[in-house]
Design a protein around this motif. Structure first.
Motif, PDB file in Angstrom:
ATOM      1  N   VAL A 180      29.254  61.094  58.730  1.00 27.97           N
ATOM      2  CA  VAL A 180      28.398  60.916  57.556  1.00 27.97           C
ATOM      3  C   VAL A 180      26.947  61.298  57.861  1.00 27.97           C
ATOM      4  N   ASP A 181      26.423  60.858  59.018  1.00 26.41           N
ATOM      5  CA  ASP A 181      24.984  61.015  59.276  1.00 26.41           C
ATOM      6  C   ASP A 181      24.661  61.405  60.710  1.00 26.41           C
ATOM      7  N   GLY A 182      25.586  61.992  61.412  1.00 22.44           N
ATOM      8  CA  GLY A 182      25.307  62.507  62.751  1.00 22.44           C
ATOM      9  C   GLY A 182      24.880  61.435  63.747  1.00 22.44           C
ATOM     10  N   ARG A 183      24.072  61.846  64.712  1.00 20.42           N
ATOM     11  CA  ARG A 183      23.625  60.912  65.751  1.00 20.42           C
ATOM     12  C   ARG A 183      22.783  59.780  65.188  1.00 20.42           C
ATOM     13  N   ARG A 184      22.003  60.083  64.171  1.00 19.91           N
ATOM     14  CA  ARG A 184      21.194  59.026  63.555  1.00 19.91           C
ATOM     15  C   ARG A 184      22.093  57.939  62.977  1.00 19.91           C
ATOM     16  N   GLY A 185      23.193  58.346  62.334  1.00 20.71           N
ATOM     17  CA  GLY A 185      24.115  57.369  61.779  1.00 20.71           C
ATOM     18  C   GLY A 185      24.690  56.466  62.857  1.00 20.71           C
ATOM     19  N   LEU A 186      25.065  57.057  64.005  1.00 19.54           N
ATOM     20  CA  LEU A 186      25.604  56.259  65.106  1.00 19.54           C
ATOM     21  C   LEU A 186      24.539  55.332  65.671  1.00 19.54           C
ATOM     22  N   ARG A 187      23.331  55.846  65.826  1.00 18.38           N
ATOM     23  CA  ARG A 187      22.246  55.050  66.418  1.00 18.38           C
ATOM     24  C   ARG A 187      21.870  53.855  65.533  1.00 18.38           C
ATOM     25  N   GLU A 188      21.889  54.047  64.217  1.00 19.52           N
ATOM     26  CA  GLU A 188      21.398  53.002  63.315  1.00 19.52           C
ATOM     27  C   GLU A 188      22.491  52.079  62.785  1.00 19.52           C
ATOM     28  N   THR A 189      23.735  52.527  62.807  1.00 19.97           N
ATOM     29  CA  THR A 189      24.800  51.692  62.214  1.00 19.97           C
ATOM     30  C   THR A 189      25.966  51.439  63.162  1.00 19.97           C
ATOM     31  N   TRP A 190      25.740  51.589  64.479  1.00 19.05           N
ATOM     32  CA  TRP A 190      26.852  51.383  65.402  1.00 19.05           C
ATOM     33  C   TRP A 190      27.291  49.923  65.429  1.00 19.05           C
ATOM     34  N   VAL A 191      26.362  49.000  65.179  1.00 19.03           N
ATOM     35  CA  VAL A 191      26.732  47.572  65.229  1.00 19.03           C
ATOM     36  C   VAL A 191      27.725  47.218  64.122  1.00 19.03           C
ATOM     37  N   PRO A 192      27.425  47.489  62.835  1.00 18.15           N
ATOM     38  CA  PRO A 192      28.441  47.174  61.813  1.00 18.15           C
ATOM     39  C   PRO A 192      29.723  47.992  61.970  1.00 18.15           C
ATOM     40  N   ALA A 193      29.595  49.243  62.430  1.00 14.81           N
ATOM     41  CA  ALA A 193      30.801  50.066  62.613  1.00 14.81           C
ATOM     42  C   ALA A 193      31.698  49.477  63.696  1.00 14.81           C
ATOM     43  N   LEU A 194      31.089  49.077  64.811  1.00 14.48           N
ATOM     44  CA  LEU A 194      31.873  48.501  65.909  1.00 14.48           C
ATOM     45  C   LEU A 194      32.455  47.151  65.510  1.00 14.48           C
ATOM     46  N   ALA A 195      31.676  46.336  64.795  1.00 12.99           N
ATOM     47  CA  ALA A 195      32.172  45.028  64.352  1.00 12.99           C
ATOM     48  C   ALA A 195      33.368  45.196  63.432  1.00 12.99           C
ATOM     49  N   CYS A 196      33.284  46.170  62.532  1.00 12.20           N
ATOM     50  CA  CYS A 196      34.395  46.446  61.613  1.00 12.20           C
ATOM     51  C   CYS A 196      35.634  46.885  62.390  1.00 12.20           C
ATOM     52  N   GLY A 197      35.452  47.807  63.348  1.00  7.74           N
ATOM     53  CA  GLY A 197      36.576  48.305  64.131  1.00  7.74           C
ATOM     54  C   GLY A 197      37.233  47.229  64.970  1.00  7.74           C
ATOM     55  N   VAL A 198      36.423  46.394  65.606  1.00  8.06           N
ATOM     56  CA  VAL A 198      36.965  45.317  66.450  1.00  8.06           C
ATOM     57  C   VAL A 198      37.749  44.326  65.592  1.00  8.06           C
ATOM     58  N   ALA A 199      37.182  43.935  64.450  1.00  3.61           N
ATOM     59  CA  ALA A 199      37.867  42.985  63.565  1.00  3.61           C
ATOM     60  C   ALA A 199      39.176  43.564  63.056  1.00  3.61           C
ATOM     61  N   PHE A 200      39.158  44.831  62.649  1.00  2.00           N
ATOM     62  CA  PHE A 200      40.367  45.503  62.171  1.00  2.00           C
ATOM     63  C   PHE A 200      41.424  45.523  63.273  1.00  2.00           C
ATOM     64  N   ALA A 201      41.007  45.891  64.490  1.00  4.64           N
ATOM     65  CA  ALA A 201      41.948  46.008  65.604  1.00  4.64           C
ATOM     66  C   ALA A 201      42.583  44.668  65.947  1.00  4.64           C
ATOM     67  N   ILE A 202      41.763  43.630  66.010  1.00  9.71           N
ATOM     68  CA  ILE A 202      42.288  42.296  66.359  1.00  9.71           C
ATOM     69  C   ILE A 202      43.279  41.823  65.298  1.00  9.71           C
ATOM     70  N   ALA A 203      42.919  42.020  64.024  1.00  7.22           N
ATOM     71  CA  ALA A 203      43.810  41.576  62.944  1.00  7.22           C
ATOM     72  C   ALA A 203      45.118  42.357  62.950  1.00  7.22           C
ATOM     73  N   GLN A 204      45.029  43.677  63.139  1.00  9.75           N
ATOM     74  CA  GLN A 204      46.244  44.492  63.141  1.00  9.75           C
ATOM     75  C   GLN A 204      47.153  44.112  64.304  1.00  9.75           C
ATOM     76  N   PHE A 205      46.581  43.908  65.473  1.00  9.38           N
ATOM     77  CA  PHE A 205      47.372  43.496  66.640  1.00  9.38           C
ATOM     78  C   PHE A 205      48.023  42.135  66.410  1.00  9.38           C
ATOM     79  N   THR A 206      47.234  41.177  65.960  1.00  6.11           N
ATOM     80  CA  THR A 206      47.733  39.809  65.811  1.00  6.11           C
ATOM     81  C   THR A 206      48.844  39.717  64.777  1.00  6.11           C
ATOM     82  N   VAL A 207      48.613  40.307  63.605  1.00  4.33           N
ATOM     83  CA  VAL A 207      49.590  40.183  62.519  1.00  4.33           C
ATOM     84  C   VAL A 207      50.862  40.968  62.836  1.00  4.33           C
ATOM     85  N   SER A 208      50.734  42.167  63.387  1.00  2.00           N
ATOM     86  CA  SER A 208      51.929  42.974  63.678  1.00  2.00           C
ATOM     87  C   SER A 208      52.773  42.361  64.789  1.00  2.00           C
TER      88      SER A 208
END
Length: 505
Positions: A180-208
């Motif tokens: 969406v926004d190149g390196r700037r996007g990663l630099r400025e929004t890596w925290v919510p992106a990583l939090a979303c990914g970690v939460a998704f991964a934990i939920a998918q692992f646990t429920v499956s």
């Protein structure tokens, strides 16, 4: 040859039947019977799930509640990078869980364009986001099919898949903000992106692994979205230079319209109903009660033995009339019609229109499943499996590639599992590797071929008005598909060795 899948599938079935009857010596009656069983399995439970799930979506469109939902998402954040995570990754995963078969790409790309995304960028983001949830999509249809064609227990196969695809979920949100926004996007929004990914991964692992295979993606999507919006950085207004650089398209005029709270609740109701009904169906006594309607019978004109002389499982067919995802989604659809005030006549017309819309997919899926059953029961899949087993230890690396190729060609993880699942198991047993691991790797590798399949590329282009530019999209997403495939291959190799063998159940 660029032949459409609903033509290629039946032709492949005819060829598989000829090979079964001539060089393999399978009696014609048994070849026809095995094809009929595969086609029936394609119709029920696989397409039974897809039709009813897409029917629910069509009713929300008919009553304009899908537009209410779209505006609700647009108000969650004005940062286009966060909007991409909410819509393409989280809501896309929910759509994949409910319908699959291209629906997430079409719907999410249109929603992103309405928010002001450039059509090409919107299509690329939707395609790349449609990876991590695919193996458990359409109420876990791909893994259910994988278990059916391989004879492996569903719980064991799903458990391994649930220890592979969540690792992709850690990477994909970060990749989306880069797109969406190149390196700037990663630099400025890596925290919510990583939090979303970690939460998704934990939920998918646990429920499956511990709750319900069918609910894995639904839970992951909802938990991922909730955690994403709980991160303060995701709710901060985006700077104007960011919005100007990213939102280069035309913003939909109705986004600023305020919807009554009651209508917003009704827009979310269909998904809440599906979660509630599936959750109730997993309660012990309820699950046992629903299972009583399952009918098991000897499949007519089919009597196949394995090399040891034992009867194979396909000689007996099991039909779960109520305890299946499609029937539960049908119940949720009836409840949705009541909540959205859709009349019985309109609901029936929408259901018929859904079947008509999916007619080519129905022909494709039934013919591919029939082909897979003929190949498996005649011994063709076993022959290929013995040949592939010559790769020895290298099979762990190649296994996801086979699934990736199958999905890239067919556009469906379900079809790829039907085609290659049995030979992966045969090759695994020949080479001394875990059958569960390689069967799961077929599905997990397959999810990365989804973004480059002609079917999905065509859907994406048609949705955002880029007809004829499938090649442009392919050039943009192919490198990411290959990079993520390499990551999955290395994960499977590590899981087959002492490095990550502790991850397996």
């Amino acid at each position: 040859m660029r032949m459409r899948a609903h033509y290629a599938g039946p032709i492949g079935l005819v060829v598989a039947a000829l090979v079964a009857c001539l060089p393999y010596g399978m009696p014609v009656g048994q070849a026809v019977s095995s094809a009929a069983q595969g086609a029936l399995f394609g119709l029920f439970p696989i397409l039974w799930i897809v039709v009813n799930a897409l029917w629910v979506y069509r009713m929300t469109v008919r009553t304009d509640h899908f537009d209410v939902l779209r505006r609700s998402f647009g108000r969650l954040s004005d940062d286009p990078r966060v909007q991409a995570l909410v819509i393409a990754f989280c809501f896309g995963a929910l759509l994949e869980a409910l319908a699959g078969f291209g629906a997430p790409v079409a719907i999410c790309s249109v929603m992103l364009v309405a928010l002001g995304f450039d059509p090409v960028r919107a299509a690329v983001v939707a395609l790349v986001a449609n990876t991590a949830p695919v193996a458990f999509g359409a109420m876990a249809t791909p893994v259910v099919t994988l278990a059916q064609v391989t004879g492996l227990p569903l719980d064991s196969v799903a458990s391994v898949v649930g220890r592979q695809t969540p690792l992709l979920a850690l990477v994909v949100p970060l990749l989306l903000v880069v797109l969406v926004d190149g390196r700037r996007g990663l630099r400025e929004t890596w925290v919510p992106a990583l939090a979303c990914g970690v939460a998704f991964a934990i939920a998918q692992f646990t429920v499956s692994n511990y709750l319900s295979v069918q609910l894995a993606d639904i839970a992951a999507a909802l938990v991922g979205a909730a955690v994403l919006m709980a991160v303060p950085a995701a709710r901060r207004p985006a700077e104007e230079p960011v919005r100007a650089a990213v939102l280069t398209g035309v913003r939909s005029d109705d986004l600023d319209r305020e919807d009554p709270r009651r209508e917003v609740v009704r827009a979310y109701a269909p998904y809440a109903l599906i979660v509630a009904i599936f959750s109730i169906a997993q309660i012990g006594p309820v699950k046992d009660l629903l299972a009583r309607a399952t009918r098991t019978f000897d499949w007519p004109f089919l009597d196949v033995a394995d090399p040891d002389g034992k009867a194979v499982g396909a000689n007996v067919f099991s039909m779960p009339l109520i305890a299946t995802g499609g029937t539960l989604v049908l119940v949720a659809g009836v409840a949705t019609a009541a909540v959205l005030k859709v009349t019985a006549g309109d609901a029936l017309r929408e259901w018929a229109a859904t079947v008509r819309e999916l007619r080519h997919a129905i022909l494709t899926v039934t013919s591919v499943l029939a082909l897979a059953y003929v190949m498996n029961l005649s011994g063709q899949a076993a022959t290929i499996g013995h040949f592939v087993a010559a790769a020895g230890a290298g099979l762990a690396f190649l296994s996801p590639v086979l699934g990736w190729f199958g999905v890239a060609v067919s556009g469906s993880d379900t079809s790829a599992n039907a085609l290659f699942g049995a030979l992966q198991v045969t090759a695994a047993r020949e080479s001394g590797l875990s059958p569960d691991l390689l069967a799961a790797a077929n599905s997990s590798g397959g999810v990365l071929g989804k973004m480059i399949s002609p079917q999905n590329l065509t859907i994406a282009c048609a949705a955002v008005g880029l007809k004829g530019r499938e090649g442009d999209l392919l050039r943009k997403v192919l490198p990411w598909s290959l990079v993520l495939l390499l990551v999955m291959c290395l994960i499977v190799v590590a899981q087959s060795s002492f490095l990550l063998s502790w991850m397996l159940p």
